[in-house]
Design a protein around this motif. Structure first.
Motif, PDB file in Angstrom:
ATOM      1  N   ASP A 158      26.562  39.313  33.639  1.00 13.29           N
ATOM      2  CA  ASP A 158      25.387  39.343  32.771  1.00 13.29           C
ATOM      3  C   ASP A 158      24.345  40.349  33.229  1.00 13.29           C
ATOM      4  O   ASP A 158      23.213  40.361  32.724  1.00 13.29           O
ATOM      5  CB  ASP A 158      24.757  37.948  32.700  1.00 13.29           C
ATOM      6  N   GLY A 159      24.722  41.214  34.187  1.00 10.42           N
ATOM      7  CA  GLY A 159      23.768  42.202  34.692  1.00 10.42           C
ATOM      8  C   GLY A 159      22.751  41.623  35.652  1.00 10.42           C
ATOM      9  O   GLY A 159      21.736  42.258  35.949  1.00 10.42           O
ATOM     10  N   LEU A 160      23.029  40.440  36.137  1.00 13.42           N
ATOM     11  CA  LEU A 160      22.144  39.768  37.084  1.00 13.42           C
ATOM     12  C   LEU A 160      22.862  39.541  38.401  1.00 13.42           C
ATOM     13  O   LEU A 160      24.094  39.571  38.476  1.00 13.42           O
ATOM     14  CB  LEU A 160      21.683  38.423  36.508  1.00 13.42           C
ATOM     15  N   VAL A 161      22.074  39.300  39.434  1.00 12.28           N
ATOM     16  CA  VAL A 161      22.584  38.871  40.728  1.00 12.28           C
ATOM     17  C   VAL A 161      22.149  37.426  40.923  1.00 12.28           C
ATOM     18  O   VAL A 161      20.955  37.114  40.856  1.00 12.28           O
ATOM     19  CB  VAL A 161      22.041  39.755  41.870  1.00 12.28           C
ATOM     20  N   HIS A 162      23.109  36.549  41.153  1.00 16.49           N
ATOM     21  CA  HIS A 162      22.810  35.133  41.361  1.00 16.49           C
ATOM     22  C   HIS A 162      23.015  34.811  42.840  1.00 16.49           C
ATOM     23  O   HIS A 162      24.134  34.913  43.357  1.00 16.49           O
ATOM     24  CB  HIS A 162      23.725  34.266  40.483  1.00 16.49           C
ATOM     25  N   LEU A 163      21.938  34.443  43.493  1.00 19.26           N
ATOM     26  CA  LEU A 163      21.959  34.195  44.931  1.00 19.26           C
ATOM     27  C   LEU A 163      21.772  32.716  45.221  1.00 19.26           C
ATOM     28  O   LEU A 163      20.855  32.074  44.679  1.00 19.26           O
ATOM     29  CB  LEU A 163      20.849  34.982  45.631  1.00 19.26           C
ATOM     30  N   GLY A 164      22.618  32.202  46.090  1.00 18.92           N
ATOM     31  CA  GLY A 164      22.408  30.850  46.581  1.00 18.92           C
ATOM     32  C   GLY A 164      21.337  30.852  47.660  1.00 18.92           C
ATOM     33  O   GLY A 164      20.840  31.908  48.073  1.00 18.92           O
ATOM     34  N   ALA A 222      18.262  31.865  43.589  1.00 23.82           N
ATOM     35  CA  ALA A 222      17.432  32.927  43.033  1.00 23.82           C
ATOM     36  C   ALA A 222      18.283  33.823  42.145  1.00 23.82           C
ATOM     37  O   ALA A 222      19.501  33.934  42.318  1.00 23.82           O
ATOM     38  CB  ALA A 222      16.791  33.745  44.151  1.00 23.82           C
ATOM     39  N   THR A 223      17.627  34.470  41.189  1.00 23.14           N
ATOM     40  CA  THR A 223      18.300  35.395  40.277  1.00 23.14           C
ATOM     41  C   THR A 223      17.508  36.690  40.213  1.00 23.14           C
ATOM     42  O   THR A 223      16.274  36.670  40.107  1.00 23.14           O
ATOM     43  CB  THR A 223      18.414  34.796  38.868  1.00 23.14           C
ATOM     44  N   LEU A 224      18.242  37.828  40.274  1.00 25.07           N
ATOM     45  CA  LEU A 224      17.618  39.143  40.221  1.00 25.07           C
ATOM     46  C   LEU A 224      18.293  39.988  39.158  1.00 25.07           C
ATOM     47  O   LEU A 224      19.492  39.822  38.875  1.00 25.07           O
ATOM     48  CB  LEU A 224      17.755  39.871  41.560  1.00 25.07           C
ATOM     49  N   TYR A 225      17.537  40.926  38.585  1.00 24.96           N
ATOM     50  CA  TYR A 225      18.135  41.940  37.733  1.00 24.96           C
ATOM     51  C   TYR A 225      18.810  42.989  38.608  1.00 24.96           C
ATOM     52  O   TYR A 225      18.252  43.439  39.615  1.00 24.96           O
ATOM     53  CB  TYR A 225      17.078  42.608  36.863  1.00 24.96           C
ATOM     54  N   LEU A 226      19.989  43.403  38.213  1.00 27.17           N
ATOM     55  CA  LEU A 226      20.740  44.402  38.968  1.00 27.17           C
ATOM     56  C   LEU A 226      20.394  45.803  38.451  1.00 27.17           C
ATOM     57  O   LEU A 226      20.365  46.009  37.225  1.00 27.17           O
ATOM     58  CB  LEU A 226      22.241  44.147  38.809  1.00 27.17           C
ATOM     59  N   PRO A 227      20.116  46.759  39.330  1.00 24.55           N
ATOM     60  CA  PRO A 227      19.872  48.124  38.866  1.00 24.55           C
ATOM     61  C   PRO A 227      21.085  48.662  38.106  1.00 24.55           C
ATOM     62  O   PRO A 227      22.224  48.249  38.340  1.00 24.55           O
ATOM     63  CB  PRO A 227      19.649  48.912  40.166  1.00 24.55           C
ATOM     64  N   GLN A 228      20.838  49.601  37.209  1.00 28.43           N
ATOM     65  CA  GLN A 228      21.923  50.168  36.424  1.00 28.43           C
ATOM     66  C   GLN A 228      22.935  50.864  37.331  1.00 28.43           C
ATOM     67  O   GLN A 228      22.579  51.466  38.351  1.00 28.43           O
ATOM     68  CB  GLN A 228      21.370  51.177  35.412  1.00 28.43           C
TER      69      GLN A 228
END
Length: 550
Positions: free
Chosen positions: A534-540, A510-516
């Motif tokens: 890239d300002g994202l969170v990449h979750l396995g 899953a991929t999420l946008y990270l808060p500022q």
């Protein structure tokens, strides 16, 4: 070990007024924890023996299920003497040893008070049923039959059938929301409330730090004994009683959840405050559990914490389900304080109930330690014990015996704790245990997991340590609750500390946008993902992300 050899009761304790807020509580089912005298039944001295292990988990408190004198028709939840220890568990001196040892290890002690009902062998009930005009005649809920001889109303017992039993001496029915050997106390009688407050005072004077209050919303009944209305089929669920039980067919407007209960809880809280003690209430309601939780924990004048059955239910909690429960709680209980649990002595262990993989168990454990509220673990949960498979001949639970085979009862989650892989009965007892030690549990024993660095036991220790090392997790507010597919995320904040928590509750990445903000990763030992460039969170799959704002 003698009481005089114990450490002083208050040594090692942090006695802040709100110590309970964000606490991690470890539930002990004493029959199945540790047998110290070789009779096949766990006891209080066995608890003393294993307290250092509990301390090693990093928990704040223990909750001990009932050990009071009892005929054991419902394994201690049918009390015949509220101020003594049943001989099968030991003595009051043994309980004093628990208090002294636990306090010396920095662990607070909560005990299970069963106030809504007693055993039918309690002297109070013996006197009450002897006539209609004795001093305790009104201490239990008595009623004449209807003209046709049937019970006074349609109320049902959680254990099946009518909630009314006939007594030939008084020629009246008495109320029992559970077994017929568990008559309900009459909270409309002032002397009953006063006596139960004195019971609580007895244990507070002995050094307990609070109580788990069994069936807290069952204390007061409708004095008019009005019939419960039917519940539409689409509103029924099996959170409180199994689906095969007709208890689910009623809307329980009058047999529990009465407004008069609040005044008793205020009296109880005033007593707790005198001793700096706390209480967590069990809210048994399938439709309004969170609303009652909010009502009973609001305003700082009732109990401090309650738990409902939302995460003790059969439905696996997806990200969307977590969010729905947390949002509803925030709406109906903005001042409330929940105590979350996934397993306890009344439900199938959550590893089996939700059919969880090892990775899923770990991420759910981490998630629990990041939720706003307090947390309760059930013995063996930290080992990843599955529900034990028992044959009918092994059953001891009257609930399971009543509804077998459609409902197998609660024995499968109550089998003995496993301590040593190579020792008879997993190190629980040198005699035949009261329930069999599950073969599938032996390889998951404490000693086996202590030797394995990647074992679930160590994961629980790390998750608890993370909670304690960040006030935002243990005491903070929650905001920005968000669901994206099967991923749940939120912000926790307290005293200038801000944490971002995300949990992938699925088998897919899953991929999420990270808060500022400027974030650093914490919880790497819990497999936490970091913030991407890239300002994202990449979750396995089944991976958390735990970030601290600089």
């Amino acid at each position: 070990m003698t009481v005089s050899a114990m450490l002083q009761p208050e040594q090692g304790l942090e006695l802040t007024p709100d110590w309970w807020r964000g606490a991690v509580i470890y539930q002990i089912y004493p029959r199945s924890f540790q047998d110290s005298n070789g009779d096949g039944i766990g006891d209080l001295c066995g608890i003393v023996q294993r307290l250092p292990y509990i301390a090693s988990l990093g928990v704040d408190a223990i909750w001990i299920s009932p050990f009071f004198t009892s005929p054991m028709k419902d394994f201690g939840y049918d009390v015949s003497d509220y101020c003594d220890v049943d001989p099968m568990f030991g003595t009051l001196a043994d309980f004093d040893a628990i208090i002294a040892t636990a306090h010396g290890l920095g662990i607070k002690v909560l005990i299970d008070l069963v106030l809504s009902h007693s055993s039918d062998q309690h002297p109070w009930f013996t006197e009450s049923r002897s006539s209609r005009d004795n001093p305790r005649a009104n201490w239990y809920v008595w009623s004449d039959p209807k003209p046709d001889g049937t019970p006074p109303n349609n109320w049902l017992s959680i254990f099946g059938g009518s909630a009314w039993a006939w007594d030939a001496t008084r020629c009246q029915y008495y109320l029992h929301n559970f077994l017929s050997s568990q008559p309900d106390l009459n909270f409309h009688e002032p002397a009953v409330q006063q006596e139960l407050l004195e019971v609580a005072r007895f244990w507070l004077e002995r050094g307990v730090n609070g109580f788990r209050l069994d069936t807290i919303n069952f204390y007061v009944h409708d004095w008019q004994l009005r019939d419960n209305p039917p519940l539409p089929p689409e509103q029924r669920n099996a959170n409180i009683a199994p689906a095969v039980n007709p208890y689910n067919h009623q809307e329980h407007l009058y047999d529990k959840n009465q407004p008069e209960n609040l005044e008793f809880l205020r009296r109880f809280r005033a007593l707790l405050d005198t001793y700096g003690a706390a209480a967590v209430g069990e809210v048994g309601d399938a439709q309004k559990g969170l609303e009652i939780l909010g009502e009973y924990t609001s305003g700082n004048d009732k109990v401090q914490m309650c738990y409902a059955f939302e995460f003790l239910a059969a439905e696996p909690p997806s990200a969307a389900r977590f969010a729905a429960v947390l949002r509803h709680l925030d709406y109906v209980a903005p001042e409330g304080w929940a105590c979350w649990a996934f397993s306890n002595h009344d439900v199938m262990r959550h590893l089996s109930r939700w059919d969880m993989s090892s990775a899923a168990v770990r991420v759910y454990a981490t998630l629990m330690m990041c939720l706003r509220g307090s947390a309760c673990m059930y013995q063996g949960e930290e080992l990843g014990l599955p529900e034990a498979e028992l044959v009918f001949e092994d059953l001891r639970d009257p609930y399971g015996i009543q509804f077998w085979p459609e409902y197998k009862g609660r024995d499968g989650c109550r089998t003995p704790m496993v301590w040593e892989k190579a020792t008879l009965n997993g190190g629980f007892s040198t005699d035949v245990p009261w329930l069999p030690v599950a073969r599938e549990h032996i390889g998951l024993s404490v000693d086996a997991q202590e030797r394995a660095p990647d074992a679930l036991l160590h994961h629980y220790r790390r998750a608890i340590a993370l909670r304690h090392s960040h006030r935002a997790l243990s005491r903070g507010e929650m905001r920005d609750l968000h669901v994206s597919g099967d991923t749940l995320s939120f912000i926790r904040e307290e005293a200038g500390e801000t944490m971002f928590c995300a949990f992938n509750l699925s088998h897919e990445p899953a991929t999420l946008y990270l808060p500022q903000g400027n974030w650093i990763t914490v919880g790497q030992e819990l497999n936490s993902s970091g913030a991407g460039e890239d300002g994202l969170v990449h979750l396995g799959p089944w991976q958390p992300c735990l970030l601290l704002k600089r």
